[in-house]
Design a protein around this motif. Structure first.
Motif, mmCIF file in Angstrom:
data_model
loop_
_atom_site.group_PDB
_atom_site.id
_atom_site.type_symbol
_atom_site.label_atom_id
_atom_site.label_comp_id
_atom_site.label_asym_id
_atom_site.label_seq_id
_atom_site.Cartn_x
_atom_site.Cartn_y
_atom_site.Cartn_z
ATOM 1 N N TYR A 199 37.528 40.417 35.482
ATOM 2 C CA TYR A 199 37.879 41.259 34.322
ATOM 3 C C TYR A 199 39.086 42.142 34.654
ATOM 4 O O TYR A 199 39.964 42.349 33.807
ATOM 5 C CB TYR A 199 36.691 42.123 33.928
ATOM 6 C CG TYR A 199 35.585 41.375 33.236
ATOM 7 C CD1 TYR A 199 35.699 40.997 31.902
ATOM 8 C CD2 TYR A 199 34.411 41.051 33.907
ATOM 9 C CE1 TYR A 199 34.681 40.317 31.260
ATOM 10 C CE2 TYR A 199 33.388 40.369 33.274
ATOM 11 C CZ TYR A 199 33.533 40.001 31.959
ATOM 12 O OH TYR A 199 32.523 39.321 31.324
ATOM 13 N N GLY A 200 39.125 42.655 35.868
ATOM 14 C CA GLY A 200 40.270 43.461 36.262
ATOM 15 C C GLY A 200 41.559 42.664 36.282
ATOM 16 O O GLY A 200 42.614 43.166 35.873
ATOM 17 N N TYR A 201 41.485 41.418 36.728
ATOM 18 C CA TYR A 201 42.680 40.570 36.750
ATOM 19 C C TYR A 201 43.137 40.250 35.326
ATOM 20 O O TYR A 201 44.346 40.228 35.051
ATOM 21 C CB TYR A 201 42.391 39.295 37.523
ATOM 22 C CG TYR A 201 43.599 38.420 37.717
ATOM 23 C CD1 TYR A 201 44.591 38.778 38.621
ATOM 24 C CD2 TYR A 201 43.755 37.246 36.990
ATOM 25 C CE1 TYR A 201 45.719 37.981 38.807
ATOM 26 C CE2 TYR A 201 44.867 36.448 37.162
ATOM 27 C CZ TYR A 201 45.845 36.811 38.078
ATOM 28 O OH TYR A 201 46.954 36.024 38.229
ATOM 29 N N VAL A 202 42.174 40.012 34.426
ATOM 30 C CA VAL A 202 42.535 39.792 33.022
ATOM 31 C C VAL A 202 43.213 41.030 32.446
ATOM 32 O O VAL A 202 44.211 40.947 31.718
ATOM 33 C CB VAL A 202 41.283 39.429 32.209
ATOM 34 C CG1 VAL A 202 41.587 39.412 30.709
ATOM 35 C CG2 VAL A 202 40.735 38.076 32.637
ATOM 36 N N GLY A 203 42.668 42.195 32.773
ATOM 37 C CA GLY A 203 43.293 43.429 32.300
ATOM 38 C C GLY A 203 44.684 43.619 32.858
ATOM 39 O O GLY A 203 45.601 44.066 32.145
ATOM 40 N N LEU A 204 44.875 43.248 34.128
ATOM 41 C CA LEU A 204 46.169 43.439 34.773
ATOM 42 C C LEU A 204 47.225 42.481 34.240
ATOM 43 O O LEU A 204 48.407 42.838 34.141
ATOM 44 C CB LEU A 204 46.005 43.256 36.283
ATOM 45 C CG LEU A 204 47.194 43.603 37.177
ATOM 46 C CD1 LEU A 204 47.539 45.082 37.064
ATOM 47 C CD2 LEU A 204 46.890 43.242 38.625
ATOM 48 N N THR A 205 46.832 41.267 33.887
ATOM 49 C CA THR A 205 47.796 40.248 33.473
ATOM 50 C C THR A 205 47.925 40.100 31.961
ATOM 51 O O THR A 205 48.928 39.538 31.496
ATOM 52 C CB THR A 205 47.418 38.886 34.076
ATOM 53 O OG1 THR A 205 46.082 38.544 33.658
ATOM 54 C CG2 THR A 205 47.465 38.938 35.589
ATOM 55 N N VAL A 206 46.933 40.573 31.211
ATOM 56 C CA VAL A 206 46.963 40.396 29.753
ATOM 57 C C VAL A 206 46.997 41.734 29.024
ATOM 58 O O VAL A 206 47.889 41.997 28.207
ATOM 59 C CB VAL A 206 45.743 39.571 29.278
ATOM 60 C CG1 VAL A 206 45.766 39.431 27.757
ATOM 61 C CG2 VAL A 206 45.739 38.199 29.943
#
Length: 299
Positions: free
Chosen positions: A132-139
């Motif tokens: 979820y953190g990676y999705v937040g960081l990239t999207v």
């Protein structure tokens, strides 16, 4: 005759199994209770070291707005305020959507939809927070940067990530609460001439109210204690939050970024343990609140 009497009076295999089962259960309970007590005592001892060993003011720690470990200034209020802000915002946004999805799955869509959607929701619950953190960081962060300006990091980005994280949990628990409402309630409401929406709004939701509140508290408890996903998108600036698009820091993000950069026993390290103690107290408060809500629903 004496042999028969001994056979009848001696303990049976089942009684021996029951006795051994009780011993194992008591040992397991004692072990778990000892571990929990040890953790509580250890965190409390380390958490109060800042005030008892370093003689730092408790009031300054809780009400101060500046966090500068290099100058031995520790004001936890910005992190406390940010933690509560992102938790409340994500919970307020997630609860209505969880209700809508749960109502659609349990009351409107056919049963085949439940068989397909429920495992999907449970799969989303088990996704690691770093995803979820990676999705937040990239999207999410680039999206916010494009439409609102700034860096994109901040409270709004953290709120969106936490919303995505707790929505499946709250939805799954709300679905279980709706399905626990007896079918007789629905039949009685239909027999009185109520429409589907009247049955949902005046019978099912009030009957599942305690379960819905428990789902909300549980989701907010998870959001309050989340560390990695929030750290990736919030900006990690230890200042009082002044806007949704401004960088800030939560209790967990300060802990994860600072615990590896301090020496055990120093005042900076003790301050981090004090933040951990605040997290522990809040977690216990959330658990107590869930128990109170559940007990009220049972009554």
């Amino acid at each position: 005759m004496e042999d028969l009497r001994q056979r009848l009076t001696q303990p049976s295999v089942e009684s021996k199994q029951e006795a051994s089962g009780k011993v194992i259960s008591y040992l397991a309970i004692t072990l778990i209770g000892g571990l929990v007590a040890t953790i509580l005592i250890f965190l409390t001892w380390k958490g109060i070291a800042l005030f008892t060993g370093n003689h730092y003011s408790l009031w300054e720690f809780l009400s101060g707005i500046k966090w500068r470990p290099s100058d031995h200034v520790f004001g936890a209020l910005p992190m406390i305020a940010t933690s509560f802000s992102v938790t409340l915002l994500s919970g307020i946004i997630a609860l209505p959507l969880a209700l809508v999805v749960a109502i659609a799955i349990t009351e409107i869509l056919p049963s085949t939809a439940y068989k397909f959607l429920q495992p999907t929701i449970e799969l989303l619950v088990g996704i690691p927070s770093v995803v979820y953190g990676y999705v937040g960081l990239t999207v999410i962060v680039p999206f916010l940067r494009r439409f609102f300006g700034g860096t994109g990091f901040g409270i709004l980005a953290a709120t969106c990530v936490l919303f995505l994280m707790i929505l499946p949990t709250m939805t799954s628990m709300t679905i279980d609460s709706f399905r626990a409402v007896p079918k007789q309630y629905r039949n009685a409401s239909a027999g009185l001439g109520a429409t589907r929406w009247q049955t949902i709004s005046r019978v099912i939701i009030p009957s599942a109210k305690s379960g819905i509140l428990t789902a909300m508290v549980f989701g907010m408890a998870r959001a309050f204690g989340e560390a990695l996903a929030v750290q990736m998108v919030i900006g990690n600036t230890t200042v009082m939050p002044t806007g949704l698009m401004h960088s800030a820091a939560t209790l967990t993000s300060v802990l994860t970024t600072g615990i590896g950069n301090t020496v055990m026993g120093t005042i900076s390290n003790n301050a981090l343990w004090s933040l951990a103690l605040i997290l522990l107290v809040m977690s216990l408060a959330f658990n107590l609140l869930m128990r109170l809500v559940s007990r009220k629903g049972v009554k």
